[in-house]
Scaffold this active site. Structure first.
Site, short mmCIF file in Angstrom:
data_model
loop_
_atom_site.label_atom_id
_atom_site.label_comp_id
_atom_site.label_asym_id
_atom_site.label_seq_id
_atom_site.Cartn_x
_atom_site.Cartn_y
_atom_site.Cartn_z
N SER A 101 41.09 0.05 -69.47
CA SER A 101 41.43 1.47 -69.36
C SER A 101 40.23 2.38 -69.59
O SER A 101 39.25 2.32 -68.86
CB SER A 101 42.57 1.78 -70.34
OG SER A 101 43.08 3.07 -70.12
N ASP A 243 40.71 8.27 -65.64
CA ASP A 243 40.02 7.31 -66.50
C ASP A 243 39.72 6.05 -65.70
O ASP A 243 39.99 5.97 -64.49
CB ASP A 243 40.83 7.01 -67.75
CG ASP A 243 42.13 6.27 -67.46
OD1 ASP A 243 42.63 6.39 -66.32
OD2 ASP A 243 42.64 5.56 -68.34
N ASP A 245 40.90 3.07 -65.32
CA ASP A 245 41.91 2.32 -64.56
C ASP A 245 42.89 3.23 -63.84
O ASP A 245 43.85 2.75 -63.23
CB ASP A 245 42.64 1.31 -65.44
CG ASP A 245 43.64 1.95 -66.39
OD1 ASP A 245 43.41 3.10 -66.81
OD2 ASP A 245 44.65 1.31 -66.72
N ASP A 247 45.16 5.53 -64.74
CA ASP A 247 46.52 5.88 -65.16
C ASP A 247 46.58 7.17 -65.97
O ASP A 247 47.65 7.59 -66.39
CB ASP A 247 47.19 4.72 -65.92
CG ASP A 247 46.47 4.34 -67.20
OD1 ASP A 247 45.46 4.98 -67.55
OD2 ASP A 247 46.92 3.38 -67.87
#
Length: 350
Positions: A101, A243, A245, A247
């Site tokens: 993440s 960010d 990843d 999400d």
């Protein structure tokens, strides 16, 4: 040892426990073994962000899964919510995300989605842990004639873009709108600029040259300073920061003000209420949401339900209370009318 999964999957420094090739392979084996109990040959999607260690972890997972007689569909770099969508779109039995993440590139992690596109529940993750630590995986290995196959699916970007466009409110247009996107040198580096370009926006894209080590580095949702500067310099209408990843979403307005998750939720909740589609007149936030959001929701006459910190707990409360919007101030927002997972791009389109 003893526990692999935390609030957002398994995570750690790459090449250190639990993110070693040996342990990752066992995670792949355990997932495949459990899925085989359903009585057919499983297919498992594997996607990732842009971290250097993604190749190592991907290959370890492929080795583990195929050794148990399950097949792998590799889809390469794609946002976490995109991998959740592709899992359902390809009718796979599970989807595995390789990402840490918003963390620095040295870290990596594994999140697992069920065939329905939702993250695994605590009980399901515990079953995987129990199987690994039972030391009985070797007894489940497939015969040499039944080893699984791995192949690459190449049209996932187009599939995901079509899905994202369906989340944009009908009757509205982005044509001519000046948008700056900060892709954090992460999983959105291809899809976000391409999507907004197809939607006829005037796009400036920042941090779209991942090298394996620059993901989230002084950019993205945790470091929007460069985005603020570019929005003001280019006289843009809005800036969107994702960010690593993909999400999470943080917004920068035309005056250079940073708008975090709680304010985005307030804006979207009011819009949903005015349109008459705020299901059960309810929103789910976490116990860490700020007082300003609570005051705004009270003025709107909206019921606020607070969950523990973590998007999985927000989702649990949303499902329990049949809510369509929820999230955290970090910018991890869920719109369950559109997706089973938090999606930074879908949040932006709202």
């Amino acid at each position: 040892m003893g526990k692999l999964f935390g609030t957002d999957g398994a995570r750690g420094v790459a090449n250190e426990y639990p993110m070693t090739p040996e342990m990752v392979m066992q995670i792949g084996q355990a997932v495949a073994c459990i899925l085989k109990r359903e009585g057919h040959r499983p297919r498992i999607v594997i996607g990732k962000d842009t971290r250097l260690s993604g190749y190592m972890i991907e290959n370890s997972l492929v080795a583990g899964i195929t050794s148990m007689g399950a097949d792998v569909i590799n889809i390469g770099p794609l946002p976490t919510p995109g991998i959740a969508f592709i899992t359902t779109n390809l009718d796979a039995d599970a989807g595995i995300v390789i990402s840490a993440s918003h963390n620095p590139f040295e870290d990596n992690g594994i999140k697992i989605f069920s065939k329905s596109g939702f993250k695994l529940a605590d009980k399901q993750e515990a079953d995987i842990e129990d199987l690994i630590f039972s030391k009985k995986l070797s007894e489940e290995l497939s015969k040499s004639t039944e080893i699984g196959k791995a192949y690459r699916e190449t049209d996932v970007l187009g599939r995901y873009i079509v899905f994202l466009k369906q989340a944009f409110p009908r009757g509205l247009s982005l044509e001519g709108m000046k948008i700056v996107v900060d892709c954090a040198n992460g999983a959105t580096y291809k899809v976000a600029p391409l999507l907004f370009k197809e939607m006829r926006a005037d796009i400036t894209a920042l941090n779209i040259e991942p090298d394996g080590m620059n993901i989230n580095l002084n950019c993205g949702t945790l470091h929007p300073e460069g985005l603020v500067e570019k929005v003001l310099e280019s006289d843009a209408d809005i800036g969107l920061a994702f960010d690593g990843d993909g999400d999470r979403l943080i917004i920068v307005d035309e005056k250079g003000n940073t708008i975090t998750g709680d304010r985005i939720m307030a804006i979207c909740t009011q819009d949903l209420k005015e349109e008459g589609v705020l299901k059960n007149n309810t929103i789910v936030t976490t116990v860490m949401s700020n007082m300003g959001l609570s005051i705004a929701l009270e003025k709107m006459g909206v019921t606020q339900i607070r969950s523990k910190v973590g998007d999985r707990y927000v989702l649990e409360e949303m499902l329990k209370n049949d809510a369509v919007i929820g999230g955290e101030d970090s910018g991890h927002l869920l719109f369950l009318d559109h997706h089973t997972s938090g999606d930074g791009i879908i949040s932006a389109l709202q």
